[in-house]
Design a protein around this motif. Sequence first.
Motif, PDB file in Angstrom:
ATOM      1  N   PHE A  13       7.971  19.282   1.519  1.00  0.00           N
ATOM      2  CA  PHE A  13       7.506  19.028   0.156  1.00  0.00           C
ATOM      3  C   PHE A  13       8.355  17.952  -0.515  1.00  0.00           C
ATOM      4  O   PHE A  13       7.838  17.000  -1.099  1.00  0.00           O
ATOM      5  CB  PHE A  13       7.574  20.350  -0.614  1.00  0.00           C
ATOM      6  CG  PHE A  13       7.164  20.262  -2.054  1.00  0.00           C
ATOM      7  CD1 PHE A  13       5.831  20.363  -2.417  1.00  0.00           C
ATOM      8  CD2 PHE A  13       8.113  20.105  -3.044  1.00  0.00           C
ATOM      9  CE1 PHE A  13       5.456  20.299  -3.738  1.00  0.00           C
ATOM     10  CE2 PHE A  13       7.745  20.042  -4.381  1.00  0.00           C
ATOM     11  CZ  PHE A  13       6.410  20.133  -4.724  1.00  0.00           C
ATOM     12  N   PHE A  14       9.679  18.100  -0.398  1.00  0.00           N
ATOM     13  CA  PHE A  14      10.557  17.132  -1.060  1.00  0.00           C
ATOM     14  C   PHE A  14      10.583  15.787  -0.340  1.00  0.00           C
ATOM     15  O   PHE A  14      10.906  14.770  -0.936  1.00  0.00           O
ATOM     16  CB  PHE A  14      11.977  17.694  -1.200  1.00  0.00           C
ATOM     17  CG  PHE A  14      12.100  18.644  -2.351  1.00  0.00           C
ATOM     18  CD1 PHE A  14      11.909  18.196  -3.649  1.00  0.00           C
ATOM     19  CD2 PHE A  14      12.386  19.985  -2.150  1.00  0.00           C
ATOM     20  CE1 PHE A  14      12.004  19.065  -4.729  1.00  0.00           C
ATOM     21  CE2 PHE A  14      12.480  20.860  -3.220  1.00  0.00           C
ATOM     22  CZ  PHE A  14      12.293  20.388  -4.518  1.00  0.00           C
ATOM     23  N   ARG A  15      10.243  15.797   0.948  1.00  0.00           N
ATOM     24  CA  ARG A  15      10.101  14.524   1.667  1.00  0.00           C
ATOM     25  C   ARG A  15       8.722  13.947   1.453  1.00  0.00           C
ATOM     26  O   ARG A  15       8.387  12.914   2.021  1.00  0.00           O
ATOM     27  CB  ARG A  15      10.269  14.759   3.166  1.00  0.00           C
ATOM     28  CG  ARG A  15      11.684  15.025   3.607  1.00  0.00           C
ATOM     29  CD  ARG A  15      11.605  15.517   5.038  1.00  0.00           C
ATOM     30  NE  ARG A  15      12.628  14.929   5.864  1.00  0.00           N
ATOM     31  CZ  ARG A  15      12.688  15.055   7.177  1.00  0.00           C
ATOM     32  NH1 ARG A  15      11.743  15.733   7.810  1.00  0.00           N
ATOM     33  NH2 ARG A  15      13.642  14.517   7.858  1.00  0.00           N
ATOM     34  N   ARG A  16       7.908  14.629   0.671  1.00  0.00           N
ATOM     35  CA  ARG A  16       6.512  14.234   0.431  1.00  0.00           C
ATOM     36  C   ARG A  16       5.754  14.068   1.732  1.00  0.00           C
ATOM     37  O   ARG A  16       4.941  13.156   1.883  1.00  0.00           O
ATOM     38  CB  ARG A  16       6.454  12.927  -0.343  1.00  0.00           C
ATOM     39  CG  ARG A  16       7.278  12.999  -1.608  1.00  0.00           C
ATOM     40  CD  ARG A  16       6.842  11.951  -2.542  1.00  0.00           C
ATOM     41  NE  ARG A  16       7.865  11.726  -3.542  1.00  0.00           N
ATOM     42  CZ  ARG A  16       7.875  10.723  -4.380  1.00  0.00           C
ATOM     43  NH1 ARG A  16       6.913   9.842  -4.318  1.00  0.00           N
ATOM     44  NH2 ARG A  16       8.811  10.602  -5.283  1.00  0.00           N
ATOM     45  N   SER A  17       6.036  14.945   2.667  1.00  0.00           N
ATOM     46  CA  SER A  17       5.327  14.902   3.935  1.00  0.00           C
ATOM     47  C   SER A  17       4.414  16.112   4.035  1.00  0.00           C
ATOM     48  O   SER A  17       4.661  17.148   3.430  1.00  0.00           O
ATOM     49  CB  SER A  17       6.336  14.914   5.081  1.00  0.00           C
ATOM     50  OG  SER A  17       5.700  15.265   6.285  1.00  0.00           O
ATOM     51  N   THR A  18       3.327  15.966   4.768  1.00  0.00           N
ATOM     52  CA  THR A  18       2.439  17.102   4.965  1.00  0.00           C
ATOM     53  C   THR A  18       2.779  17.821   6.269  1.00  0.00           C
ATOM     54  O   THR A  18       2.141  18.796   6.627  1.00  0.00           O
ATOM     55  CB  THR A  18       0.968  16.648   5.031  1.00  0.00           C
ATOM     56  OG1 THR A  18       0.866  15.607   6.008  1.00  0.00           O
ATOM     57  CG2 THR A  18       0.503  16.132   3.685  1.00  0.00           C
ATOM     58  N   GLN A  19       3.816  17.316   6.966  1.00  0.00           N
ATOM     59  CA  GLN A  19       4.126  17.841   8.288  1.00  0.00           C
ATOM     60  C   GLN A  19       5.440  18.614   8.274  1.00  0.00           C
ATOM     61  O   GLN A  19       6.470  18.097   7.854  1.00  0.00           O
ATOM     62  CB  GLN A  19       4.224  16.666   9.257  1.00  0.00           C
ATOM     63  CG  GLN A  19       4.062  17.063  10.702  1.00  0.00           C
ATOM     64  CD  GLN A  19       4.099  15.843  11.616  1.00  0.00           C
ATOM     65  OE1 GLN A  19       3.380  15.785  12.575  1.00  0.00           O
ATOM     66  NE2 GLN A  19       4.941  14.884  11.328  1.00  0.00           N
ATOM     67  N   LEU A  20       5.395  19.867   8.733  1.00  0.00           N
ATOM     68  CA  LEU A  20       6.611  20.670   8.830  1.00  0.00           C
ATOM     69  C   LEU A  20       7.223  20.454  10.205  1.00  0.00           C
ATOM     70  O   LEU A  20       6.568  20.688  11.219  1.00  0.00           O
ATOM     71  CB  LEU A  20       6.288  22.157   8.650  1.00  0.00           C
ATOM     72  CG  LEU A  20       6.130  22.668   7.220  1.00  0.00           C
ATOM     73  CD1 LEU A  20       4.934  22.054   6.545  1.00  0.00           C
ATOM     74  CD2 LEU A  20       6.006  24.177   7.237  1.00  0.00           C
ATOM     75  N   VAL A  38      10.146  28.783   8.438  1.00  0.00           N
ATOM     76  CA  VAL A  38       8.935  27.995   8.176  1.00  0.00           C
ATOM     77  C   VAL A  38       8.767  27.775   6.676  1.00  0.00           C
ATOM     78  O   VAL A  38       8.399  26.676   6.226  1.00  0.00           O
ATOM     79  CB  VAL A  38       7.691  28.687   8.776  1.00  0.00           C
ATOM     80  CG1 VAL A  38       6.417  27.993   8.326  1.00  0.00           C
ATOM     81  CG2 VAL A  38       7.765  28.694  10.288  1.00  0.00           C
ATOM     82  N   LEU A  39       9.076  28.803   5.875  1.00  0.00           N
ATOM     83  CA  LEU A  39       9.001  28.642   4.422  1.00  0.00           C
ATOM     84  C   LEU A  39       9.958  27.526   3.963  1.00  0.00           C
ATOM     85  O   LEU A  39       9.595  26.679   3.157  1.00  0.00           O
ATOM     86  CB  LEU A  39       9.357  29.951   3.716  1.00  0.00           C
ATOM     87  CG  LEU A  39       8.355  31.106   3.854  1.00  0.00           C
ATOM     88  CD1 LEU A  39       8.911  32.380   3.232  1.00  0.00           C
ATOM     89  CD2 LEU A  39       7.028  30.745   3.196  1.00  0.00           C
ATOM     90  N   LEU A  40      11.180  27.541   4.499  1.00  0.00           N
ATOM     91  CA  LEU A  40      12.154  26.525   4.115  1.00  0.00           C
ATOM     92  C   LEU A  40      11.741  25.139   4.623  1.00  0.00           C
ATOM     93  O   LEU A  40      11.924  24.132   3.935  1.00  0.00           O
ATOM     94  CB  LEU A  40      13.546  26.880   4.663  1.00  0.00           C
ATOM     95  CG  LEU A  40      14.177  28.132   4.049  1.00  0.00           C
ATOM     96  CD1 LEU A  40      15.523  28.432   4.697  1.00  0.00           C
ATOM     97  CD2 LEU A  40      14.350  27.977   2.540  1.00  0.00           C
ATOM     98  N   GLY A  47       1.622  24.473 -10.199  1.00  0.00           N
ATOM     99  CA  GLY A  47       2.949  24.214 -10.754  1.00  0.00           C
ATOM    100  C   GLY A  47       3.023  24.436 -12.256  1.00  0.00           C
ATOM    101  O   GLY A  47       2.073  24.717 -12.892  1.00  0.00           O
ATOM    102  N   GLY A  63       8.766  24.187   4.855  1.00  0.00           N
ATOM    103  CA  GLY A  63       7.725  23.774   3.918  1.00  0.00           C
ATOM    104  C   GLY A  63       8.328  23.129   2.676  1.00  0.00           C
ATOM    105  O   GLY A  63       7.815  22.134   2.162  1.00  0.00           O
ATOM    106  N   VAL A  64       9.440  23.703   2.209  1.00  0.00           N
ATOM    107  CA  VAL A  64      10.115  23.142   1.032  1.00  0.00           C
ATOM    108  C   VAL A  64      10.682  21.757   1.351  1.00  0.00           C
ATOM    109  O   VAL A  64      10.539  20.811   0.568  1.00  0.00           O
ATOM    110  CB  VAL A  64      11.237  24.081   0.549  1.00  0.00           C
ATOM    111  CG1 VAL A  64      12.061  23.423  -0.543  1.00  0.00           C
ATOM    112  CG2 VAL A  64      10.648  25.391   0.053  1.00  0.00           C
TER     113      VAL A  64
END
Lengths: 444, 444
Positions: A328-335, A320-322, A444, A324-325
């Motif tokens: 993040f890089f896809r600029r999505s709020t959905q995991l 789940v942590l990965l 950040g 999330g990353v």
Amino acid sequence: MTRTLQAWLRATPPPGILTAIYAVFISLGALVLWLPISHHDAVGFGDALFTAVSAVTVTGLVVVDTGSDFTLFGQIVIAILIQLGGLGLMAFTVLLLSALGVPIGLPSQMILREEVNQTSVSDLGPLVRTIFGVALGAELVGAALLATRFVPQEGWGPGLWDAVFHSVSAFNNAGFSTFSNSLIDYVGDPVVTLVISLMFVVSGLGFVVLSEVWRRRSWRALSLHSKLMLAGSAILIAASFLLFTMLEWTNPDTLGGLDSLGDRVLAGWFQAVTPRTAGFNSVDTAAMRDSTTLLTIGLMIVGGGSASTAGGIKVTTVLVLLMGVIAFFRRSTQLTAFGRSIGTDEVQKVMALTTISTLLIFTSFFALTLSTEIDFKLALFEIASAFGTVGLSLGATGELDGWGRAVIMVLMFAGRVGPLALGFFLATRVTPRVRYPSGQIYLG
Amino acid sequence: MTRTLQAWLRATPPPGILTAIYAVFISLGALVLWLPISHHDAVGFGDALFTAVSAVTVTGLVVVDTGSDFTLFGQIVIAILIQLGGLGLMAFTVLLLSALGVPIGLPSQMILREEVNQTSVSDLGPLVRTIFGVALGAELVGAALLATRFVPQEGWGPGLWDAVFHSVSAFNNAGFSTFSNSLIDYVGDPVVTLVISLMFVVSGLGFVVLSEVWRRRSWRALSLHSKLMLAGSAILIAASFLLFTMLEWTNPDTLGGLDSLGDRVLAGWFQAVTPRTAGFNSVDTAAMRDSTTLLTIGLMIVGGGSASTAGGIKVTTVLVLLMGVIAFFRRSTQLTAFGRSIGTDEVQKVMALTTISTLLIFTSFFALTLSTEIDFKLALFEIASAFGTVGLSLGATGELDGWGRAVIMVLMFAGRVGPLALGFFLATRVTPRVRYPSGQIYLG
Ligand SMILES: [K+]
Ligand SMILES: [K+]
């Protein structure tokens, strides 16, 4: 007496009951192991207590030698403690409570739900039966296979017992061995190393995954949890096998010292799977390179599957942590994974669990450095091993003073009981009645 | 040429531009520091490159001695690189681009937004002026105060230069010192240690916080971000001061070796604030106990404020993680502080940033252990110092081979540029167009 117990059970929240039961089993185990019948010379109460904590939490860190310092009786006690701690103490508790006449209402069932992280209360009966059936069946088969190697070498009595002990220890991810150098003498024995590693890898996946695989028998029909566990474990095992084998191939004190190519591959496989969270070793752990040691520390903290005999922060948490990353890089709020999304609730839980684990590891490490004069690397390795209930050591366990032992015992306890107790909070969340206005912060 | 540059600027995403600019400044700095005019003997291109990376990323790790191996010219170059790296390279870039005739449209403004993590584009002009004004004013005042100590001891020329250099280095959290043993000779000097520590603590809060405090002058009028930064920093400083002083009080090689109670308290204060992320030291860092060393590693990773001269994962990030734990134990889905809530978006960002940082630290540590034969503790300390752009060292920097230096340089670069580049992703998120069905996973 029974009434007081019943009243206490109703008044105490499930995590409290769970902690109390583990504490009782550890105390009883320590007392029995302390009896002269359990050991030869030189096992004090402190040693017996440490052994009991290590066995009930299925860790495998030892301060005295299991095979030579404990009698057969003592070793049987250790095997029972491992079985109690590993197979879900709560399954035993349900049986115990119903035997005592305590009605098994919601509270006890909720304890069991935490233990196995099951969601449906109605599934409990069949699940408990499945757990027992799979566990005993696997342990019998494992013991029989191991006996084919141990009996010819040691004779019927000792050979059979060593086979049973290692089978129980392997299936429960306990890492205890009656051999003083763990499985180093069997580094090139494919039966012993493959049977034992297969047992702890499979049981480390968790009962939920196993029973789903058994019942559904098709990848597409599996739940998101099972898919994540199977794919995650496969990737972790493949990556660590490759890295371990490459890093240690030329190390004369580990793989480089082995004669045949087959032995090296076998040993590399074993050292790659044992850190999450079996704890047996077939090469000298302390002789590994710093890079391999660091990798082992990482794997020990990751651990195995939820609702399994393994410890650590768990494979699903890391995934789940990965995810999330990646989001993040896809600029999505959905995991997302396998066409399913993870709710923000789950994400918050993962973050909280990971933060708690990090704080626990850091605080224990700090506490250990406060008094004990042990090397920084050895101390960190010991901390990761205790947190993940692994049982590997670079040799620090025997060097610990009273304070150091206390820190490691508390950490083994927290590493095993903590996730189960926190599971209670996972199961029951409330939606906030008061909504605060949202504030802006910079990161950040 | 200018056209090609303009076209490139329009085509490249802001994080790419940012990375390129830092890389250009580092390359130019390394070339100038490599010139014979910059140094006495024994500074090769590798040393010059390492120094340039360390200066531009305001880290302060050194492989050669700043005061004795570089000439006055070389030291001036280092001070300029520090000012470029610390004061927000992007503010300079805006000026540079407008001088080049490149229209300062949205892309460059977005870079600056990342650099200072500001939300409103219209605030940019005044903010840049404020940044420059505060920085130069503070550096002048700091230099004047430091000169009252250095000039009487060293005469006008060297005394004034040392005062200016340390003032620039302190305000930009760079940790570079022209004294070969950092500030150890001034451990009991309240003017030197308090001026320098005040400068880096204040500038480490971040310009957003400082300008808000300046303009609003009341706790209640502050934003959530400023409240979190001020309260969080105060707690971190108080806790680390108490712990450091207690742990090192009887250590004869650090506080225990100092004569007066005042000196010990002063040294304890300085060592408590310098790990986040100044990098000066007034006692021997390598002589600290293991417990204090571990605490220092923790503080180096935490770092200072967003939009500041400090590095690390940032104080606000840590506070959001802790708020997540508190919400978890309250069984709430809402993270709150000071009557404001944190959105689930922010929580996901915090989780992603923390995971990326953890992976970066672990991977670099692993890479460092691959070739360099340095002690585990020294290596971990060096990694944390480079990641947090701190500059403290237990002595490993000088012992690094080429591979080790490369790892540390990459990590310093990532530690400084990474958060700014990732800020781009923070600023722009898209809502998913496709919603996946939610899946169930088990955690803990
Ligand atoms: K274990
Ligand atoms: K620094």
